[in-house]
Design an enzyme around this catalytic site. Structure first.
Site, PDB file in Angstrom:
ATOM      1  N   ASP A 160     -14.335  34.942   1.368  1.00  0.00           N
ATOM      2  CA  ASP A 160     -13.225  34.124   0.864  1.00  0.00           C
ATOM      3  C   ASP A 160     -13.360  32.676   1.353  1.00  0.00           C
ATOM      4  O   ASP A 160     -13.166  31.722   0.587  1.00  0.00           O
ATOM      5  CB  ASP A 160     -11.864  34.724   1.253  1.00  0.00           C
ATOM      6  CG  ASP A 160     -11.832  35.293   2.663  1.00  0.00           C
ATOM      7  OD1 ASP A 160     -12.893  35.334   3.319  1.00  0.00           O
ATOM      8  OD2 ASP A 160     -10.740  35.682   3.121  1.00  0.00           O
ATOM      9  N   ASP A 185     -23.010  37.702  -6.937  1.00  0.00           N
ATOM     10  CA  ASP A 185     -22.747  37.557  -8.370  1.00  0.00           C
ATOM     11  C   ASP A 185     -21.628  36.530  -8.579  1.00  0.00           C
ATOM     12  O   ASP A 185     -21.739  35.588  -9.378  1.00  0.00           O
ATOM     13  CB  ASP A 185     -22.346  38.932  -8.930  1.00  0.00           C
ATOM     14  CG  ASP A 185     -22.319  38.971 -10.450  1.00  0.00           C
ATOM     15  OD1 ASP A 185     -22.633  37.947 -11.067  1.00  0.00           O
ATOM     16  OD2 ASP A 185     -21.975  40.032 -11.003  1.00  0.00           O
ATOM     17  N   ASP A 199     -21.879  32.155  -9.659  1.00  0.00           N
ATOM     18  CA  ASP A 199     -21.207  31.609 -10.857  1.00  0.00           C
ATOM     19  C   ASP A 199     -20.366  30.404 -10.436  1.00  0.00           C
ATOM     20  O   ASP A 199     -20.332  29.379 -11.112  1.00  0.00           O
ATOM     21  CB  ASP A 199     -20.285  32.661 -11.494  1.00  0.00           C
ATOM     22  CG  ASP A 199     -20.975  33.418 -12.619  1.00  0.00           C
ATOM     23  OD1 ASP A 199     -22.202  33.617 -12.515  1.00  0.00           O
ATOM     24  OD2 ASP A 199     -20.292  33.810 -13.588  1.00  0.00           O
ATOM     25  N   LYS A 254     -17.756  40.300   4.450  1.00  0.00           N
ATOM     26  CA  LYS A 254     -16.303  40.470   4.624  1.00  0.00           C
ATOM     27  C   LYS A 254     -16.119  41.467   5.773  1.00  0.00           C
ATOM     28  O   LYS A 254     -15.498  42.535   5.637  1.00  0.00           O
ATOM     29  CB  LYS A 254     -15.692  40.970   3.293  1.00  0.00           C
ATOM     30  CG  LYS A 254     -14.185  41.009   3.257  1.00  0.00           C
ATOM     31  CD  LYS A 254     -13.520  39.655   3.247  1.00  0.00           C
ATOM     32  CE  LYS A 254     -12.021  39.779   3.303  1.00  0.00           C
ATOM     33  NZ  LYS A 254     -11.346  38.500   3.599  1.00  0.00           N
ATOM     34  N   TYR A 272     -22.297  48.059  -6.953  1.00  0.00           N
ATOM     35  CA  TYR A 272     -22.916  48.217  -8.271  1.00  0.00           C
ATOM     36  C   TYR A 272     -23.639  49.550  -8.402  1.00  0.00           C
ATOM     37  O   TYR A 272     -23.761  50.089  -9.494  1.00  0.00           O
ATOM     38  CB  TYR A 272     -23.941  47.099  -8.520  1.00  0.00           C
ATOM     39  CG  TYR A 272     -23.343  45.764  -8.862  1.00  0.00           C
ATOM     40  CD1 TYR A 272     -22.505  45.113  -7.979  1.00  0.00           C
ATOM     41  CD2 TYR A 272     -23.627  45.150 -10.075  1.00  0.00           C
ATOM     42  CE1 TYR A 272     -21.960  43.891  -8.285  1.00  0.00           C
ATOM     43  CE2 TYR A 272     -23.092  43.924 -10.378  1.00  0.00           C
ATOM     44  CZ  TYR A 272     -22.257  43.301  -9.488  1.00  0.00           C
ATOM     45  OH  TYR A 272     -21.722  42.088  -9.800  1.00  0.00           O
TER      46      TYR A 272
HETATM   47  N1  GGG Z   1     -28.952  36.696 -17.461  1.00  0.00           N
HETATM   48  C1  GGG Z   1     -27.915  37.295 -16.684  1.00  0.00           C
HETATM   49  C2  GGG Z   1     -27.131  38.331 -17.424  1.00  0.00           C
HETATM   50  O1  GGG Z   1     -27.567  38.866 -18.403  1.00  0.00           O
HETATM   51  N2  GGG Z   1     -25.935  38.589 -16.943  1.00  0.00           N
HETATM   52  C3  GGG Z   1     -25.068  39.563 -17.520  1.00  0.00           C
HETATM   53  C4  GGG Z   1     -24.573  40.577 -16.532  1.00  0.00           C
HETATM   54  O2  GGG Z   1     -24.072  41.597 -16.939  1.00  0.00           O
HETATM   55  N3  GGG Z   1     -24.687  40.322 -15.253  1.00  0.00           N
HETATM   56  C5  GGG Z   1     -24.287  41.185 -14.214  1.00  0.00           C
HETATM   57  C6  GGG Z   1     -25.162  41.027 -13.023  1.00  0.00           C
HETATM   58  O3  GGG Z   1     -25.955  40.099 -12.972  1.00  0.00           O
HETATM   59  O4  GGG Z   1     -25.074  41.839 -12.120  1.00  0.00           O
END
Ligand code: GGG
Length: 356
Positions: free
Chosen positions: A221, A245, A249, A189, A142
């Protein structure tokens, strides 16, 4: 207790759910005799529209000056479908994390018993699941160098970690494991990535300082598969930014819905508390978003930033009661939920306040 809280709803359903989270904080202040003051600030698409900047300086200053931030979400489909956009809502989110030094993102994956049937995973696999994720938040792919070469035909994003960055998140995860089930799973990984080999090396080096904690290292994985196959095998999980991330989810399905998962981003200064879900423009303005992730984020804020455990537990108990009383938002309702028990965002907030 006197505290100043900054409300940063951001985009899409962030506006709707954060309004409920704020009401819950107001009710808590009333009930427990605290004096909370509030201010509001812009981030994301709404900030771009108003100022051209996804994280205006004014917002950052207000964040630094507050005792905690209740955050909503950022994002807008306009940018998702325009890869050439130079300014994007998510840049505000990443800059906020870097500027505030929010390197640890805590994501508790806790299943309320009443929601056993809301998940597509079998109840006997799910029951008793309770995982605390530590997602590293200010490093990895990121924040590494990114760009295009060969006249734009080739793109790259560099995944980079320093020992220091891995050590500080790993220590937080070990400390948390000591207060829970004393099991830590580090996800990487390392069979492929050099940054993961450094990650593993650092976690292995720290492990002897916590002899009571059982440590295992799993490739991302395999972790993705095991989360669904046997979620109870996990206690505390620590992992890099991108893996965290994605895995959280996935793990939201253990809790029944993304709409149930709160998070705390902490580090060097003001803590930021937000649902793990994004701006969800497909349901924005319809009033059907689940506000419970924002409400549970407010509970984390009270506990972690202010040390108000009873107040935090009061919120969790109210959520539990709301669910026990059969109320559901659309995302956690199932075929057996009577129509009069399916609530919109505002009504869910009102029912929750009654239980506080
Ligand atoms: N409340 C979480 C949010 O706004 N997520 C949107 C997003 O772009 N998330 C990417 C991340 O959390 O790195």
């Amino acid at each position: 207790m006197k505290k100043h809280i900054l409300i940063v709803p951001g985009d899409g359903i962030g506006q709707e759910v954060t309004a409920v989270g704020k009401k819950v904080l107001e009710r808590i202040a009333e009930k427990f005799n605290h004096e909370f003051t509030y201010d509001e600030a812009l981030i994301g698409h709404v900030a771009i529209e108003a100022t051209g900047n996804p994280l205006p300086d004014e917002t950052l200053e207000k964040m630094r000056a507050s005792d905690a931030v209740l955050f909503g979400a950022v994002g807008h489909p306009k940018y998702d479908n325009d890869p050439s956009a130079k300014v994007r809502p998510e840049q505000g989110l990443l800059k906020m994390r870097k500027e505030l030094g929010l390197y640890a993102n805590l994501r508790p994956i806790k299943l309320f018993d009443e929601l056993l049937s809301a998940s597509s995973i079998k109840p006997e696999i799910l029951k008793g699941s309770d995982i605390l994720f530590f997602r590293e938040l200010t490093g990895d792919i990121y924040f590494g160098e990114k760009g295009r070469k060969n006249d734009g035909d080739t793109a790259y994003d560099i995944a980079e970690y320093s020992k220091y960055e891995v050590e500080r998140i790993a220590r937080r995860a070990f400390e948390a494991a000591m207060t829970r089930g004393k099991r830590l799973c580090s996800v990487d990984k390392a069979n492929v990535l050099e940054s993961s080999r450094l990650w593993r090396e650092v976690v292995q080096a720290i492990a002897p300082e916590y002899p009571e904690v059982t440590v295992e290292h799993i490739f991302v994985d395999a972790a993705a598969m095991m989360l669904i196959k046997d979620p109870k095998r996990f206690d505390v999980v620590v992992t890099a930014n991108l893996f965290g991330d994605i895995l959280t989810d996935e793990a939201s399905q253990i809790a029944g819905s993304m709409g149930m998962l709160a998070s705390a981003s902490v580090g060097d200064s003001t803590g930021v508390y937000e649902p793990i879900h994004g701006s969800a423009h497909d349901i924005t303005g319809k009033g059907v978003a689940n506000p419970l992730a924002s409400v549970l984020s407010a509970a984390l804020l009270l506990d972690i930033s202010f040390g108000l455990k009873d107040e935090s537990n009061a919120i969790i108990a109210a959520v539990d009661q709301l669910l026990k009383d059969g109320f559901r938002t659309r995302d956690i309702a199932d075929a057996n939920t009577p129509a009069d028990k399916i609530l919109n965002t505002e009504a869910a907030g009102e029912e929750l306040l009654k239980r506080l």
